[in-house]
Design a protein around this motif. Structure first.
Motif, mmCIF file in Angstrom:
data_model
loop_
_atom_site.group_PDB
_atom_site.id
_atom_site.type_symbol
_atom_site.label_atom_id
_atom_site.label_comp_id
_atom_site.label_asym_id
_atom_site.label_seq_id
_atom_site.Cartn_x
_atom_site.Cartn_y
_atom_site.Cartn_z
ATOM 1 N N ILE A 126 50.412 104.018 -17.076
ATOM 2 C CA ILE A 126 51.665 103.924 -17.837
ATOM 3 C C ILE A 126 51.498 103.055 -19.077
ATOM 4 C CG2 ILE A 126 54.015 102.994 -17.777
ATOM 5 C CD1 ILE A 126 53.939 105.551 -16.313
ATOM 6 N N SER A 127 50.742 101.957 -18.957
ATOM 7 C CA SER A 127 50.628 101.007 -20.069
ATOM 8 C C SER A 127 49.770 101.535 -21.201
ATOM 9 C CB SER A 127 50.040 99.687 -19.562
ATOM 10 O OG SER A 127 48.689 99.861 -19.155
ATOM 11 N N GLY A 128 48.922 102.543 -20.920
ATOM 12 C CA GLY A 128 48.057 103.088 -21.953
ATOM 13 C C GLY A 128 46.854 102.225 -22.284
ATOM 14 N N PRO A 173 58.852 97.340 -18.201
ATOM 15 C CA PRO A 173 58.809 98.704 -18.739
ATOM 16 C C PRO A 173 57.752 99.584 -18.071
ATOM 17 C CG PRO A 173 58.946 97.084 -20.513
ATOM 18 C CD PRO A 173 58.684 96.315 -19.256
ATOM 19 N N VAL A 174 56.665 98.985 -17.613
ATOM 20 C CA VAL A 174 55.613 99.762 -16.938
ATOM 21 C C VAL A 174 56.127 100.272 -15.599
ATOM 22 C CG1 VAL A 174 53.308 99.637 -15.908
ATOM 23 C CG2 VAL A 174 53.757 98.546 -18.123
ATOM 24 N N PHE A 175 56.712 99.374 -14.820
ATOM 25 C CA PHE A 175 57.192 99.772 -13.498
ATOM 26 C C PHE A 175 58.377 100.740 -13.607
ATOM 27 C CE2 PHE A 175 55.549 95.367 -12.242
ATOM 28 C CZ PHE A 175 54.294 95.872 -11.948
ATOM 29 N N ARG A 176 59.257 100.469 -14.547
ATOM 30 C CA ARG A 176 60.381 101.384 -14.760
ATOM 31 C C ARG A 176 59.867 102.746 -15.221
ATOM 32 N NH1 ARG A 176 64.962 98.851 -18.205
ATOM 33 N NH2 ARG A 176 65.252 97.779 -16.211
ATOM 34 N N GLY A 177 58.847 102.728 -16.062
ATOM 35 C CA GLY A 177 58.284 103.980 -16.537
ATOM 36 C C GLY A 177 57.689 104.821 -15.419
ATOM 37 N N ARG A 179 58.667 104.779 -12.241
ATOM 38 C CA ARG A 179 59.784 105.315 -11.452
ATOM 39 C C ARG A 179 60.434 106.501 -12.175
ATOM 40 N NH1 ARG A 179 64.921 103.858 -12.219
ATOM 41 N NH2 ARG A 179 64.374 101.773 -12.985
ATOM 42 N N GLU A 180 60.642 106.350 -13.456
ATOM 43 C CA GLU A 180 61.278 107.432 -14.209
ATOM 44 C C GLU A 180 60.376 108.662 -14.268
ATOM 45 O OE1 GLU A 180 62.140 105.466 -17.884
ATOM 46 O OE2 GLU A 180 64.054 104.631 -17.163
ATOM 47 N N LEU A 181 59.064 108.455 -14.360
ATOM 48 C CA LEU A 181 58.138 109.583 -14.350
ATOM 49 C C LEU A 181 58.181 110.292 -13.004
ATOM 50 C CD1 LEU A 181 55.866 111.265 -15.638
ATOM 51 C CD2 LEU A 181 54.245 109.562 -14.729
ATOM 52 N N ARG A 182 58.175 109.531 -11.925
ATOM 53 C CA ARG A 182 58.275 110.156 -10.607
ATOM 54 C C ARG A 182 59.527 111.010 -10.494
ATOM 55 N NH1 ARG A 182 60.357 106.648 -5.800
ATOM 56 N NH2 ARG A 182 62.111 106.850 -7.231
ATOM 57 N N ASP A 183 60.631 110.469 -10.964
ATOM 58 C CA ASP A 183 61.893 111.210 -10.857
ATOM 59 C C ASP A 183 61.854 112.491 -11.687
ATOM 60 O OD1 ASP A 183 62.705 109.168 -9.215
ATOM 61 O OD2 ASP A 183 64.005 108.197 -10.714
ATOM 62 N N ARG A 184 61.252 112.430 -12.870
ATOM 63 C CA ARG A 184 61.146 113.633 -13.706
ATOM 64 C C ARG A 184 60.237 114.669 -13.045
ATOM 65 N NH1 ARG A 184 60.524 109.793 -17.856
ATOM 66 N NH2 ARG A 184 58.310 110.323 -18.099
ATOM 67 N N LEU A 185 59.138 114.200 -12.475
ATOM 68 C CA LEU A 185 58.214 115.125 -11.818
ATOM 69 C C LEU A 185 58.849 115.749 -10.583
ATOM 70 C CD1 LEU A 185 54.938 113.026 -12.140
ATOM 71 C CD2 LEU A 185 55.488 115.120 -13.391
ATOM 72 N N ASN A 186 59.630 114.980 -9.864
ATOM 73 C CA ASN A 186 60.325 115.540 -8.702
ATOM 74 C C ASN A 186 61.304 116.638 -9.113
ATOM 75 O OD1 ASN A 186 59.031 114.128 -6.653
ATOM 76 N ND2 ASN A 186 60.535 112.470 -6.613
ATOM 77 N N GLU A 187 61.932 116.474 -10.258
ATOM 78 C CA GLU A 187 62.852 117.502 -10.744
ATOM 79 C C GLU A 187 62.122 118.813 -11.031
ATOM 80 O OE1 GLU A 187 64.831 115.911 -14.133
ATOM 81 O OE2 GLU A 187 66.052 114.489 -12.979
ATOM 82 N N LEU A 188 60.845 118.718 -11.375
ATOM 83 C CA LEU A 188 60.045 119.911 -11.656
ATOM 84 C C LEU A 188 59.555 120.599 -10.376
ATOM 85 C CD1 LEU A 188 57.876 118.573 -14.637
ATOM 86 C CD2 LEU A 188 59.885 120.073 -14.754
ATOM 87 N N LYS A 189 59.702 119.908 -9.247
ATOM 88 C CA LYS A 189 59.334 120.460 -7.929
ATOM 89 C C LYS A 189 57.877 120.936 -7.914
ATOM 90 C CE LYS A 189 64.088 121.728 -6.821
ATOM 91 N NZ LYS A 189 65.030 122.798 -6.416
ATOM 92 N N LEU A 190 56.993 120.030 -8.315
ATOM 93 C CA LEU A 190 55.571 120.352 -8.382
ATOM 94 C C LEU A 190 54.835 120.026 -7.091
ATOM 95 C CD1 LEU A 190 54.862 118.948 -11.959
ATOM 96 C CD2 LEU A 190 55.210 121.335 -11.312
#
Length: 229
Positions: A126-128, A173-177, A179-190
């Motif tokens: 996440i931090s790059g 911001p790293v940890f929040r990022g 969590r938000e990525l997980r939630d977006r990926l879950n929405e994609l049902k991958l």
């Protein structure tokens, strides 16, 4: 502080974070990172009531695993070379560092040979930071789509490591990022099932990680201490 005192202190801090974050302490599992301590000290960690143990190299974990493997839940938390998969497969219930397709293929191959299913976290950078392992967030969907076709791998969540900073608040911001990525990926049902877990937070920043949704925190020095403690 002795081991029992450190464990109690960490548990109190996690409980306080969960209370102000409206979370249950049952949602947060502590992985005791025992990579720097001996077999004897690791046995004391288990005797103290901790269940989850984290190791990052098989050559350091082997003696401990051979003596204690039936007493704990073992997590491989380090970077995993493809040619080392044969050493860790079937021994660690969780692998936190799936970060490339070649590794996924080797894990699937060895798990199929053993007829087992392995719980994996996809590691995200996440931090790059160039010094950190892990996928770039934008590359996660493609890997998840590929792993979906690997029946012996069970993606349970995402893992990340935050930068080492003086002020733990800077890690938010790293940890929040993550969590938000997980939630977006879950929405994609991958994945077969929604990813529930977030492996994030270490000794210096675990409270921020818990506030942002960590379900596994990896704690070494603050919890296990040093060999002589």
């Amino acid at each position: 502080m002795g081991l029992q005192e450190r464990i109690a202190h960490v548990q109190e801090r996690i409980a306080a974070v969960c209370e102000r974050s409206s979370r249950s302490v049952d949602e947060v599992q502590v992985v005791a990172v025992t990579k720097y301590v001996s077999l004897e000290k690791t046995a004391r960690v288990l005797d103290a009531g901790l269940v989850h143990l984290g190791e990052n190299r098989w050559q350091n974990a082997r003696e401990k695993w051979e003596a204690l493997h039936d007493r704990g839940v073992w997590h491989f938390i380090g970077h995993l070379q493809t040619n080392k998969v044969k050493d860790v497969i079937g021994k660690f219930q969780y692998i936190h560092s799936l970060d490339r397709l070649s590794l996924a293929k080797e894990l699937e191959k060895k798990a199929a040979e053993l007829d087992i299913r392995v719980n994996v976290f996809v590691q995200i950078n996440i931090s790059g930071e160039e010094s950190k392992y892990g996928l770039a967030p934008e590359d996660a969907p493609a890997l998840l789509q590929a792993v979906q076709q690997m029946p012996h791998l069970n993606v349970v969540g995402l893992m990340t490591m935050a930068p080492e900073v003086d002020d733990p608040e800077q890690t938010r911001p790293v940890f929040r990022g993550l969590r938000e990525l997980r939630d977006r990926l879950n929405e994609l049902k991958l994945t077969e099932q929604p990813m529930q877990h977030l492996s994030m937070g270490m000794s210096g920043d675990f409270e921020i990680a818990v506030e942002e949704g960590a379900t596994f925190v990896r704690l070494g020095s603050i919890l296990v201490g040093k060999e002589e403690d």
